[in-house]
Write a protein that holds these residues in place. Structure first.
Motif, PDB file in Angstrom:
ATOM      1  N   PRO A  46      32.952  56.541  32.163  1.00 36.58           N
ATOM      2  CA  PRO A  46      33.671  56.217  30.924  1.00 36.58           C
ATOM      3  C   PRO A  46      32.724  55.658  29.845  1.00 36.58           C
ATOM      4  O   PRO A  46      31.785  54.929  30.163  1.00 36.58           O
ATOM      5  N   TRP A  47      33.017  56.007  28.608  1.00 33.90           N
ATOM      6  CA  TRP A  47      32.093  55.711  27.513  1.00 33.90           C
ATOM      7  C   TRP A  47      31.814  54.211  27.371  1.00 33.90           C
ATOM      8  O   TRP A  47      30.672  53.804  27.110  1.00 33.90           O
ATOM      9  N   ALA A  48      32.827  53.377  27.536  1.00 31.78           N
ATOM     10  CA  ALA A  48      32.621  51.931  27.360  1.00 31.78           C
ATOM     11  C   ALA A  48      31.538  51.430  28.321  1.00 31.78           C
ATOM     12  O   ALA A  48      30.745  50.544  27.983  1.00 31.78           O
ATOM     13  N   ILE A  49      31.492  52.018  29.505  1.00 29.83           N
ATOM     14  CA  ILE A  49      30.500  51.605  30.508  1.00 29.83           C
ATOM     15  C   ILE A  49      29.114  52.102  30.101  1.00 29.83           C
ATOM     16  O   ILE A  49      28.122  51.360  30.140  1.00 29.83           O
ATOM     17  N   ARG A  50      29.048  53.353  29.665  1.00 29.22           N
ATOM     18  CA  ARG A  50      27.750  53.896  29.227  1.00 29.22           C
ATOM     19  C   ARG A  50      27.230  53.100  28.032  1.00 29.22           C
ATOM     20  O   ARG A  50      26.049  52.774  27.931  1.00 29.22           O
ATOM     21  N   GLU A  51      28.153  52.788  27.129  1.00 30.73           N
ATOM     22  CA  GLU A  51      27.791  52.025  25.922  1.00 30.73           C
ATOM     23  C   GLU A  51      27.209  50.657  26.307  1.00 30.73           C
ATOM     24  O   GLU A  51      26.226  50.204  25.723  1.00 30.73           O
ATOM     25  N   LEU A  73      27.876  39.399  37.187  1.00 30.05           N
ATOM     26  CA  LEU A  73      28.424  40.566  37.879  1.00 30.05           C
ATOM     27  C   LEU A  73      29.071  40.153  39.202  1.00 30.05           C
ATOM     28  O   LEU A  73      30.171  40.610  39.539  1.00 30.05           O
ATOM     29  N   ARG A  74      28.401  39.269  39.936  1.00 33.23           N
ATOM     30  CA  ARG A  74      28.983  38.830  41.217  1.00 33.23           C
ATOM     31  C   ARG A  74      30.325  38.149  40.977  1.00 33.23           C
ATOM     32  O   ARG A  74      31.276  38.324  41.749  1.00 33.23           O
ATOM     33  N   THR A  75      30.419  37.386  39.878  1.00 34.95           N
ATOM     34  CA  THR A  75      31.684  36.722  39.554  1.00 34.95           C
ATOM     35  C   THR A  75      32.759  37.752  39.228  1.00 34.95           C
ATOM     36  O   THR A  75      33.903  37.643  39.685  1.00 34.95           O
ATOM     37  N   GLU A  76      32.397  38.765  38.444  1.00 30.94           N
ATOM     38  CA  GLU A  76      33.371  39.813  38.103  1.00 30.94           C
ATOM     39  C   GLU A  76      33.811  40.583  39.350  1.00 30.94           C
ATOM     40  O   GLU A  76      34.967  40.977  39.469  1.00 30.94           O
ATOM     41  N   ILE A  77      32.875  40.818  40.264  1.00 29.87           N
ATOM     42  CA  ILE A  77      33.210  41.513  41.516  1.00 29.87           C
ATOM     43  C   ILE A  77      34.256  40.697  42.287  1.00 29.87           C
ATOM     44  O   ILE A  77      35.258  41.239  42.778  1.00 29.87           O
ATOM     45  N   CYS A  78      34.037  39.378  42.366  1.00 27.42           N
ATOM     46  CA  CYS A  78      34.997  38.520  43.091  1.00 27.42           C
ATOM     47  C   CYS A  78      36.362  38.533  42.427  1.00 27.42           C
ATOM     48  O   CYS A  78      37.391  38.603  43.104  1.00 27.42           O
ATOM     49  N   ARG A  79      36.374  38.478  41.098  1.00 30.87           N
ATOM     50  CA  ARG A  79      37.654  38.518  40.377  1.00 30.87           C
ATOM     51  C   ARG A  79      38.367  39.849  40.651  1.00 30.87           C
ATOM     52  O   ARG A  79      39.575  39.893  40.858  1.00 30.87           O
ATOM     53  N   TYR A  80      37.596  40.917  40.610  1.00 31.89           N
ATOM     54  CA  TYR A  80      38.161  42.259  40.807  1.00 31.89           C
ATOM     55  C   TYR A  80      38.766  42.393  42.207  1.00 31.89           C
ATOM     56  O   TYR A  80      39.901  42.854  42.373  1.00 31.89           O
ATOM     57  N   GLU A 281      30.823  45.610  32.541  1.00 26.49           N
ATOM     58  CA  GLU A 281      31.794  46.179  31.591  1.00 26.49           C
ATOM     59  C   GLU A 281      32.871  46.958  32.341  1.00 26.49           C
ATOM     60  O   GLU A 281      34.047  46.888  32.011  1.00 26.49           O
ATOM     61  N   ALA A 282      32.461  47.703  33.359  1.00 28.62           N
ATOM     62  CA  ALA A 282      33.416  48.505  34.133  1.00 28.62           C
ATOM     63  C   ALA A 282      34.528  47.613  34.688  1.00 28.62           C
ATOM     64  O   ALA A 282      35.713  47.932  34.582  1.00 28.62           O
ATOM     65  N   LEU A 283      34.134  46.487  35.274  1.00 27.10           N
ATOM     66  CA  LEU A 283      35.119  45.609  35.909  1.00 27.10           C
ATOM     67  C   LEU A 283      35.963  44.873  34.880  1.00 27.10           C
ATOM     68  O   LEU A 283      37.106  44.530  35.141  1.00 27.10           O
ATOM     69  N   ARG A 284      35.399  44.637  33.697  1.00 25.60           N
ATOM     70  CA  ARG A 284      36.125  43.860  32.698  1.00 25.60           C
ATOM     71  C   ARG A 284      37.128  44.686  31.915  1.00 25.60           C
ATOM     72  O   ARG A 284      38.173  44.169  31.531  1.00 25.60           O
ATOM     73  N   SER A 285      36.804  45.940  31.641  1.00 25.51           N
ATOM     74  CA  SER A 285      37.639  46.610  30.631  1.00 25.51           C
ATOM     75  C   SER A 285      38.054  48.042  30.968  1.00 25.51           C
ATOM     76  O   SER A 285      38.574  48.713  30.085  1.00 25.51           O
ATOM     77  N   CYS A 286      37.831  48.486  32.184  1.00 28.71           N
ATOM     78  CA  CYS A 286      38.056  49.923  32.390  1.00 28.71           C
ATOM     79  C   CYS A 286      39.187  50.267  33.352  1.00 28.71           C
ATOM     80  O   CYS A 286      39.208  51.376  33.907  1.00 28.71           O
TER      81      CYS A 286
END
Lengths: 391, 162
Positions: A46-51, A73-80, A281-286
């Protein structure tokens, strides 16, 4: 000096895959050929991730990250994992960011296994499990899964495979190559069996997001008794269409993850920095992009299953990953003969099921991570191919 | 998402999909899909079926212009009556009532710059309620209705055993 002789016995014991010849044929195919053979998303990231990756490069983020990966990133992984699968981990001690899920599987096996320890692997399965276990000096004990069980792991067969020397059990659900998933109730019976052993579960959940209704993904680590003895392997390749970025992760008990990080530190140093920024970005917005890809896979899945059955092949309903694993025995051909003849006559590439272990003989893997136009044309050719062969 | 939204989502991307193919893709019975499509056509939920065309690749290469129109709303009729007088011309491909610095966004497709200019000066500008117009010509189309004009279409993945 003969360089061949210099190779370790371990490496030499892994024979070159018989499937290589088949893939050479596929790569040599000219126009008009359709491949449904590669196990990776056809979608571009997805473009947002590439961006986000591009932006990180523009900002000059071109250095190493901490060994275990950026804390952000590790924090986002745990949240996800908490948000999606009710799994709770501490980003500081229970997560390592790896070079794809494959590295995480390798790390887990190397961290756990001493020479001669047994590793239990249900088959058919992703080809890396067996080779990584062999490279870790393990003795591999396979457990067959059969079509009549929807290629799920049968708890009694697992029980028979466990021994006091079993160090690890590698589970891969949703399954590559069969598309099988394990429900919470089905996993509960597996958990009961595992509670009677000291085996650590390495749970490869790369395809977790690609689970189709009415199924929902259940991680074996979400069972309280399994939490402290399961290494969950996940990543971005399949769910976010990020195969080429080479980024995945493992989560689990702190002592095991610390040991895995030790190996990772010396073998890899750290995962690619650009990919880590993209993954944040992938974990936050996609979520929406993932949902759209999953919906598209689900449509293709229905098209393939419908077409395969109309072609006269029996096929259970695969509720995960992006594979359909039909039974081709009605054609009278072996898996390998079916694939080679289908490729030669109809110029369509699918993968022989026996490439994923003995119980895959008599089946082929059809990947539907391809455009619907290609899938529909390939299925039309399949129906033409089987028409004269099924009595 | 209900059956209607599911069908519409698919048809919006590919209007050639038959009820049979939609039924296979979604798992809804074919008869139900066909009935819903017929009902939505009757109710004007589905207004038309079309194609996204890159006219530049053909012998016909029309000019497209976006015209911002500022108008005085008419008593009792608001903007609708004047909008109707404008969008009824076949040259007008789209017409929207806007918030912000102008009132109507009129999208025109015509054979040449000259014919667009003439349309604006002879058809739109003279209308009593029209205060002003600003015409912008489209130089290049990158993406329209969710479709990129120069997509990477080839699947160039190497066969690899995973």
């Amino acid at each position: 000096m003969n360089p061949e002789q210099a190779l370790s016995r371990r490496v030499r014991s892994i024979r070159p895959s018989a499937i290589r010849r088949f893939f050479d044929l596929v790569n040599g195919m000219k126009d008009g050929a359709i491949s449904l053979s590669i196990g990776e998303p056809d979608f571009v990231t997805p473009w947002a991730i590439r961006e986000a990756g591009i932006h990180s490069l523009e900002q000059g983020h071109t250095h190493y990250s901490p060994n275990a990966g950026f804390r952000e990133l590790r924090t986002e992984i745990c949240r996800y994992l908490d948000r999606r699968f009710a799994l709770r981990y501490d980003p500081d001690t229970q997560v390592v960011v790896t070079v794809g899920g494959s590295e995480a599987i390798d790390l887990a096996l190397r961290a756990l296994v001493d020479p001669g320890d047994e590793v239990v692997v249900p088959e058919p399965c992703f080809v890396s499990y067996l080779s990584c276990a062999v490279l870790a000096d393990a003795k591999v004990v396979t457990v067959p899964c059969y079509a009549e069980d929807g290629f799920k792991l049968d708890p009694e067969r697992l029980r028979a495979a466990l021994s006091p020397r079993t160090k690890a059990v590698v589970l891969g659900f949703p399954s590559n190559p069969t598309g099988a998933v394990m429900s919470r109730d089905e996993l509960a019976k597996v958990v009961e069996v595992l509670e009677g052993s000291d085996a650590v579960v390495i749970s490869d959940e790369l395809y977790a997001e690609l689970t189709y209704a009415p199924a929902t993904h259940c991680s074996i680590a979400s069972f309280p008794s399994m939490r402290d003895r399961t290494v969950v392997v996940n990543g971005f390749s399949k769910s976010f269409a990020m195969t080429g970025w080479r980024i995945g992760y493992a989560c689990g008990p702190a002592p095991i993850l610390a040991a895995m990080n030790k190996i990772h530190q010396y073998a890899i140093m750290s995962s690619p920095t650009t990919a880590q920024y993209a993954a944040i970005e992938a974990l936050r917005s996609c979520d929406a992009e993932v949902a759209a890809m999953v919906a598209e896979y689900d449509r293709r899945r229905r098209v393939v299953v419908d077409a395969v059955r109309k072609a006269g092949l029996s096929c259970f309903d695969p509720l995960g990953a992006f594979y359909v694993f039909p039974d081709i025995r009605a054609t009278g051909l072996t898996s390998t003969d079916f694939c080679e003849t289908f490729l030669t006559e109809e110029k369509v590439a699918v993968v022989p099921g026996n490439a994923f272990g003995g119980p895959g003989e008599g089946f082929v893997r059809i990947c539907y991570a391809y455009s619907i136009e290609n899938i529909e044309e390939a299925m039309h050719r399949l129906q033409r191919f089987t028409a004269g062969r099924i009595k | 998402m209900g059956i209607r939204e599911t069908i519409l989502g698919l048809l919006e991307k590919d209007s050639r999909l038959t009820a049979e193919r939609i039924a296979v893709m979604t798992g809804f019975p074919e008869a139900q899909v066909a009935a819903e499509i017929a009902a939505m056509e009757k109710e004007k939920v589905i207004l038309a079926y079309g194609a996204v065309v890159d006219w530049e690749k053909t012998d016909r290469d029309p000019v497209t212009a976006l015209i911002e129109v500022r108008i005085t709303p008419q008593r009792g009729q608001g903007f609708d009556r004047i909008a109707h007088r404008i969008y009824s011309y076949p040259e007008v491909k789209s017409c929207y009532l806007m918030s912000g610095g102008f009132d109507l966004m009129v999208i025109i497709e015509d054979a040449s710059l000259k014919s667009v200019a003439r349309f604006v000066s002879e058809r739109i500008a003279p209308l009593d309620s029209v205060i002003s117009t600003a015409t912008h010509f489209i130089l290049k189309k990158y993406k329209m209705q969710g479709t990129e004009f120069a997509p990477k279409s080839e699947d160039d993945r190497e066969a690899l055993f995973v």
